[in-house]
Scaffold this motif. Structure first.
Motif, PDB file in Angstrom:
ATOM      1  N   VAL A 279       0.843  -1.214   0.000  1.00  9.05           N
ATOM      2  CA  VAL A 279       0.000   0.000   0.000  1.00  9.05           C
ATOM      3  C   VAL A 279       0.871   1.254   0.000  1.00  9.05           C
ATOM      4  O   VAL A 279       0.455   2.327  -0.477  1.00  9.05           O
ATOM      5  N   ASN A 280       2.087   1.130   0.506  1.00  5.77           N
ATOM      6  CA  ASN A 280       2.972   2.303   0.604  1.00  5.77           C
ATOM      7  C   ASN A 280       3.256   2.910  -0.764  1.00  5.77           C
ATOM      8  O   ASN A 280       3.359   4.140  -0.900  1.00  5.77           O
ATOM      9  N   THR A 281       3.362   2.071  -1.815  1.00  3.31           N
ATOM     10  CA  THR A 281       3.658   2.587  -3.157  1.00  3.31           C
ATOM     11  C   THR A 281       2.535   3.461  -3.706  1.00  3.31           C
ATOM     12  O   THR A 281       2.772   4.613  -4.098  1.00  3.31           O
ATOM     13  N   PRO A 282       1.275   2.978  -3.786  1.00  6.10           N
ATOM     14  CA  PRO A 282       0.224   3.860  -4.308  1.00  6.10           C
ATOM     15  C   PRO A 282      -0.017   5.086  -3.432  1.00  6.10           C
ATOM     16  O   PRO A 282      -0.331   6.167  -3.944  1.00  6.10           O
ATOM     17  N   VAL A 283       0.158   4.929  -2.124  1.00 12.37           N
ATOM     18  CA  VAL A 283      -0.028   6.094  -1.244  1.00 12.37           C
ATOM     19  C   VAL A 283       1.058   7.135  -1.518  1.00 12.37           C
ATOM     20  O   VAL A 283       0.800   8.348  -1.541  1.00 12.37           O
ATOM     21  N   GLY A 284       2.303   6.664  -1.741  1.00 12.86           N
ATOM     22  CA  GLY A 284       3.383   7.609  -2.070  1.00 12.86           C
ATOM     23  C   GLY A 284       3.112   8.331  -3.378  1.00 12.86           C
ATOM     24  O   GLY A 284       3.360   9.539  -3.501  1.00 12.86           O
ATOM     25  N   VAL A 285       2.612   7.566  -4.401  1.00 12.11           N
ATOM     26  CA  VAL A 285       2.279   8.203  -5.676  1.00 12.11           C
ATOM     27  C   VAL A 285       1.168   9.231  -5.487  1.00 12.11           C
ATOM     28  O   VAL A 285       1.203  10.333  -6.053  1.00 12.11           O
ATOM     29  N   ILE A 286       0.169   8.863  -4.676  1.00  4.23           N
ATOM     30  CA  ILE A 286      -0.944   9.801  -4.413  1.00  4.23           C
ATOM     31  C   ILE A 286      -0.413  11.061  -3.742  1.00  4.23           C
ATOM     32  O   ILE A 286      -0.781  12.199  -4.108  1.00  4.23           O
ATOM     33  N   VAL A 292       2.290  17.920  -6.183  1.00  3.87           N
ATOM     34  CA  VAL A 292       2.525  18.619  -7.454  1.00  3.87           C
ATOM     35  C   VAL A 292       1.292  19.408  -7.855  1.00  3.87           C
ATOM     36  O   VAL A 292       1.362  20.571  -8.289  1.00  3.87           O
ATOM     37  N   LEU A 293       0.108  18.766  -7.726  1.00  2.17           N
ATOM     38  CA  LEU A 293      -1.137  19.451  -8.087  1.00  2.17           C
ATOM     39  C   LEU A 293      -1.366  20.678  -7.214  1.00  2.17           C
ATOM     40  O   LEU A 293      -1.788  21.743  -7.703  1.00  2.17           O
ATOM     41  N   SER A 294      -1.033  20.565  -5.930  1.00  2.00           N
ATOM     42  CA  SER A 294      -1.224  21.709  -5.027  1.00  2.00           C
ATOM     43  C   SER A 294      -0.292  22.871  -5.391  1.00  2.00           C
ATOM     44  O   SER A 294      -0.716  24.042  -5.454  1.00  2.00           O
ATOM     45  N   MET A 320      -1.468  18.963 -16.574  1.00  4.91           N
ATOM     46  CA  MET A 320      -0.876  18.507 -15.314  1.00  4.91           C
ATOM     47  C   MET A 320      -1.970  18.081 -14.339  1.00  4.91           C
ATOM     48  O   MET A 320      -1.853  17.055 -13.640  1.00  4.91           O
ATOM     49  N   ALA A 321      -3.055  18.857 -14.254  1.00  2.00           N
ATOM     50  CA  ALA A 321      -4.140  18.531 -13.329  1.00  2.00           C
ATOM     51  C   ALA A 321      -4.813  17.212 -13.714  1.00  2.00           C
ATOM     52  O   ALA A 321      -5.148  16.371 -12.857  1.00  2.00           O
ATOM     53  N   ILE A 322      -5.006  17.051 -15.023  1.00  4.24           N
ATOM     54  CA  ILE A 322      -5.636  15.795 -15.482  1.00  4.24           C
ATOM     55  C   ILE A 322      -4.740  14.593 -15.145  1.00  4.24           C
ATOM     56  O   ILE A 322      -5.209  13.563 -14.652  1.00  4.24           O
ATOM     57  N   GLU A 323      -3.436  14.712 -15.449  1.00  4.59           N
ATOM     58  CA  GLU A 323      -2.524  13.594 -15.181  1.00  4.59           C
ATOM     59  C   GLU A 323      -2.413  13.311 -13.691  1.00  4.59           C
ATOM     60  O   GLU A 323      -2.434  12.151 -13.254  1.00  4.59           O
ATOM     61  N   SER A 324      -2.321  14.409 -12.874  1.00  4.66           N
ATOM     62  CA  SER A 324      -2.233  14.206 -11.413  1.00  4.66           C
ATOM     63  C   SER A 324      -3.508  13.571 -10.872  1.00  4.66           C
ATOM     64  O   SER A 324      -3.465  12.657 -10.016  1.00  4.66           O
TER      65      SER A 324
END
Length: 514
Positions: A279-286, A292-294, A320-324
């Motif tokens: 779970v650490n991997t997807p949470v890190g990506v999120i 970046v989005l912020s 960028m917003a769409i990809e994030s």
């Protein structure tokens, strides 16, 4: 006890009576033969006398002399009839009826009469001049034989009576009385409440077999008493040993249950660690995508407020917003799936709740929760559940079975860094389901094949193996799911576990008792 004497008396009397009867029959036959021989000799003598005397009398027609000769011959008690014929004419005849002599004329000879011819001495080869008919009475023989039979019967009865009295008295003195004493002593000893060897007073003062029997009974009784004392001591020691064994067995069961729970918790702990790492991997990506989005959103707002925004910046921000957002949603969905699978599997493993579930979907959930464990290996797992199989039972047991099968295969079937394949398939047959777990690893040695389900049996005792994994699986399949479990293995070619259990699991023991 008296029945022994009666039976012995009857046996002896039967033997003696049979012997005397056989002896009487032999005597009867011999006497009968002797009397028959005497009668034949008398007939021969009669024939010789009459063949000597009668030819001259008949030739001279001397009726007076003939009457004297016939009367003289009839004085014999054995002769009952005598008829003399001259040619075909009866010339004289006498008959003895119960001791009375009577003259007969023209009497026809009886069927049992015997005859012989009379020849003239000078002409013996020609036709006989006369003939004689005679009958010997068998009354004397019958009376003699009847008297003999009566005598033998009286002799047998008297001998049997004397023998019965003698045997009864002898058996009473020699056998019955010592046996009665022996019996009374043994009955008295057996009826005593507190058994004591000294209470057995056997008749040992006599010399003979019964003294030996009494001594043997004393010896056997003493040996039995010694054996009884030894058995009491052994029974007491056995009871103490049994109590210690039961106590040790209870402690062993408690230790085993604790180890089984520890095994389950260790499996769950590994599952938690693997899921947490996964779970650490997807949470890190999120988190990265959200950061970046912020930042880009703050920069875009500042430019927008200053009125210095360009169309290219708007397009770049939008992309960028769409990809994030896509990354955030994809990784959040992946994390949610992992957490949901882990939650369901963890709940099932830590509880024994019964519910209905679809086997294929549940197998996928368990495999998904175990993928973090598989990522550290070069082993590939394949699942095959071609049809929908609805079960009513304990999903926690299924999860624990699959987890233990997988961890056991990873620990024993493949060496570190070895590539391998594990296949898990489920098929339905009528009211049961067959779960096959196969690997192409090193296999199980033949000498270990019969021990794999035994508790605490492991070939990696010093490498973290507890020997409870497959024992837990066996108990879950056979007891919780009410099925059977077999294993097939060939060294160097892999191992196959086949679990067969009903679609509807049996009720738990607590439910049955309630």
């Amino acid at each position: 006890m008296h029945s022994i004497r009666s039976r012995l008396n009857l046996i002896f009397l039967a033997i003696v009576t049979l012997f005397l009867a056989i002896s009487g029959v032999i005597s009867y036959w011999q006497t009968q033969q002797e009397l028959e021989n005497n009668m034949r000799h008398s007939a021969i003598a009669l024939q010789k006398r009459l063949q000597t005397v009668l030819p001259g009398i008949l030739w001279n027609f001397d009726s007076t002399q003939l009457g004297l000769v016939v009367e003289a011959e009839m004085q014999s008690a054995d002769l009952s009839m005598l008829l003399v014929y001259n040619n075909e004419e009866q010339v004289d005849g006498r008959i003895n009826v119960r001791g009375n002599m009577a003259t007969v004329n023209g009497n026809t000879p009886t069927a049992n009469a015997q005859t012989f011819p009379i020849y003239y001495p000078a002409n013996e080869k020609s036709k006989p001049m006369g003939k004689v008919y005679y009958v010997f009475s068998r009354d004397k023989i019958s009376a003699r034989l009847n008297q003999m039979i009566i005598s033998k019967i009286i002799e047998v009865v008297l001998l049997d009576l004397l023998l019965f009295m003698a045997l009864s008295h002898s058996l009473l003195l020699v056998v019955i009385r010592p046996l009665d004493q022996l019996r009374e002593s043994l009955i008295h000893a057996s009826d005593a409440k507190d058994f004591d060897l000294n209470n057995i007073n056997l008749p040992q003062h006599r010399k003979g077999e019964f003294a030996d029997v009494a001594a043997a009974v004393h010896s056997i009784t003493r040996r039995l008493c010694d054996d009884l004392e030894s058995r009491k001591a052994a029974e007491l020691a056995m009871r103490l040993t049994r109590d210690l064994t039961e106590s040790a067995f209870k402690q062993l069961n408690e230790t085993k249950n604790n180890l089984v729970q520890a095994e389950k918790m260790a499996s769950l702990g590994g599952l938690v660690a693997g899921v947490a790492h996964e779970v650490n991997t997807p949470v890190g990506v999120i988190l990265t995508s959200a950061s970046v989005l912020s930042e880009e959103t703050i920069l875009f707002k500042n430019n927008l407020d200053a009125g210095a925004i360009k169309k290219s910046e708007v397009m770049r921000y939008s992309e960028m917003a769409i990809e994030s957002s896509r990354l955030i949603l994809a990784n959040a969905e992946r994390a949610a799936q992992l957490i949901q699978s882990f939650k369901q599997v963890a709940v099932d493993q830590t509880s024994e709740a019964r519910r209905s579930f679809e086997l294929g979907e549940y197998i996928d959930e368990v495999i998904m929760s175990l993928k973090p464990t598989l990522k550290r290996t070069f082993v590939t797992i394949e699942t095959n559940c071609p049809e929908k199989i609805d079960l009513d039972g304990y999903p926690g047991a299924i999860s624990q079975i699959i987890t233990n099968f997988l961890t056991n295969a990873l620990a024993h079937a493949f060496a570190e860094g070895q590539e391998g394949l594990i296949s898990l398939s489920a098929t339905r047959s009528d009211a049961s389901v067959t779960l096959r777990f196969e690997d192409n690893g090193g296999g199980i040695p033949p000498e270990h094949l019969k021990k794999v389900f035994d508790p605490f049996f492991t070939t990696k005792r010093g490498s973290g193996g507890s020997g409870l994994g497959l024992n837990v699986v066996y108990n879950l399949v056979t007891q919780t799911l009410g099925g059977s479990l077999i294993v097939n293995s060939e060294l160097g070619k892999g191992t196959c576990f086949i679990a067969c259990f009903p679609l509807i699991a049996p009720q738990a023991k607590e439910s049955k008792s309630s």
